[in-house]
Design a protein around this motif. Structure first.
Motif, mmCIF file in Angstrom:
data_model
loop_
_atom_site.group_PDB
_atom_site.id
_atom_site.type_symbol
_atom_site.label_atom_id
_atom_site.label_comp_id
_atom_site.label_asym_id
_atom_site.label_seq_id
_atom_site.Cartn_x
_atom_site.Cartn_y
_atom_site.Cartn_z
ATOM 1 N N GLN A 107 32.081 35.170 46.629
ATOM 2 C CA GLN A 107 31.952 33.812 47.159
ATOM 3 C C GLN A 107 30.946 33.009 46.346
ATOM 4 N N LEU A 108 29.824 33.630 46.025
ATOM 5 C CA LEU A 108 28.797 32.967 45.218
ATOM 6 C C LEU A 108 29.318 32.693 43.808
ATOM 7 N N PHE A 109 30.237 33.517 43.341
ATOM 8 C CA PHE A 109 30.827 33.368 42.013
ATOM 9 C C PHE A 109 31.532 32.018 41.866
ATOM 10 N N PHE A 110 32.088 31.521 42.963
ATOM 11 C CA PHE A 110 32.835 30.262 42.907
ATOM 12 C C PHE A 110 32.062 29.072 43.470
ATOM 13 N N VAL A 160 28.632 28.053 32.884
ATOM 14 C CA VAL A 160 28.228 29.264 33.607
ATOM 15 C C VAL A 160 29.253 30.368 33.390
ATOM 16 N N TYR A 161 30.534 30.022 33.469
ATOM 17 C CA TYR A 161 31.581 31.021 33.256
ATOM 18 C C TYR A 161 31.695 31.398 31.778
ATOM 19 N N ARG A 162 31.562 30.424 30.921
ATOM 20 C CA ARG A 162 31.767 30.659 29.478
ATOM 21 C C ARG A 162 30.595 31.402 28.851
ATOM 22 N N ILE A 182 40.079 32.615 30.737
ATOM 23 C CA ILE A 182 39.520 33.115 31.999
ATOM 24 C C ILE A 182 38.532 32.114 32.584
ATOM 25 N N SER A 183 37.769 31.474 31.718
ATOM 26 C CA SER A 183 36.810 30.470 32.197
ATOM 27 C C SER A 183 37.523 29.302 32.868
ATOM 28 N N LEU A 184 38.643 28.872 32.295
ATOM 29 C CA LEU A 184 39.421 27.792 32.909
ATOM 30 C C LEU A 184 39.994 28.228 34.253
ATOM 31 N N LEU A 185 40.431 29.479 34.334
ATOM 32 C CA LEU A 185 40.940 30.008 35.604
ATOM 33 C C LEU A 185 39.829 30.038 36.655
ATOM 34 N N CYS A 186 38.650 30.471 36.231
ATOM 35 C CA CYS A 186 37.512 30.487 37.155
ATOM 36 C C CYS A 186 37.159 29.082 37.623
ATOM 37 N N MET A 187 37.252 28.124 36.716
ATOM 38 C CA MET A 187 36.946 26.742 37.084
ATOM 39 C C MET A 187 37.917 26.207 38.131
#
Length: 256
Positions: free
Chosen positions: A145-148, A222-224, A233-238
């Motif tokens: 949850q904190l990841f997003f 943060v993801y990148r 993957i970073s775009l997916l996380c975003m």
């Protein structure tokens, strides 16, 4: 039994309007075994003279100055290097704590045998007036949850340095608080919140001046960079981040 020492790190940059209030909100704590570590990031206003007077009147307050303006993350890390407390907490120079903040959090930690906790907080405006908004969070917060979404208000987090050690903070000028709490929660998989508001977060007029695009860039970084993901993957996380920000997090913003 001797009460454990709490180290409170407060970075300062041109904070003459608010720094007295922040320090006084710590001095009014019902829990009294604490130290404040003030770190000035080369202020050009009257912050230093205001703080110097406060240091003279309270031996629990330390004051340090950086040699050059380096950003909040660097200032917090410097303060961390000077901290002597078992428990580490943070407060920004324009925010405030409620008087029972430390006592309630430490009681919660000890009662539940936890190394970390955080709490809800209220919004105030630049003049310190309540905006009738309480920012809540999942009472049990999982890493994913904190990841997003950064549900941990930096002014509310407190952790046990005996358990974690002193966790270094990113020198990035943006989103270093989110990265910091991700590092904390990753070690314990989930965290529990004290389910009440224990602090006041000040909404500043200049804090919302950044464009939406700039904010997205900082979150993407943060993801990148922090997580080290590739572009795809970073775009997916975003996409997950945006979904959470737009549809999930507003559920935790309550009228008060």
């Amino acid at each position: 039994m001797e009460l454990p020492l709490v180290s409170i790190i407060i970075p300062i940059f041109n904070s003459e309007k608010f720094i007295s209030g922040a320090v006084e909100s710590v001095q009014k704590q019902t829990y009294t075994n604490w130290e404040i570590i003030l770190v000035d990031d080369c202020s050009t206003d009257n912050s230093v003279s205001i703080v110097s007077e406060m240091v003279e009147n309270d031996r629990r307050i330390q004051f340090h100055q950086l040699d050059k303006n380096s950003g909040t993350g660097v200032a917090r890390n410097f303060g961390l290097s000077k901290a002597s407390g078992r428990y580490i907490s943070f407060l920004d120079a324009d925010d405030l704590w409620k008087p029972e903040k430390l006592k309630k959090q430490l009681d919660f930690l000890l009662k539940n045998n936890l190394p970390f906790t955080f709490s809800f907080y209220d919004w105030i405006n630049e003049d310190g007036e309540l905006l009738n908004k309480t920012i809540e969070a999942p009472k049990k917060l999982y890493y994913w949850q904190l990841f997003f979404c950064n549900y941990v208000g930096n002014l509310t987090g407190i952790y046990d340095a005996n358990y974690f050690g002193k966790i270094e903070i990113s020198s990035s000028r943006k989103r270093q608080d989110w990265m910091h709490w991700l590092s904390v929660v990753k070690k314990i998989k989930s965290a529990q919140a004290v389910p009440e508001s224990l602090a006041y977060y000040r909404i500043r007029t200049n804090s919302i001046s950044a464009s939406k695009l700039d904010l997205l860039k900082h979150n993407f970084a943060v993801y990148r960079s922090f997580h080290g993901y590739n572009l795809g993957i970073s775009l997916l996380c975003m996409s997950g981040f945006l979904f959470t920000q737009l549809l999930i997090k507003p559920l935790y913003c309550k009228n008060s």
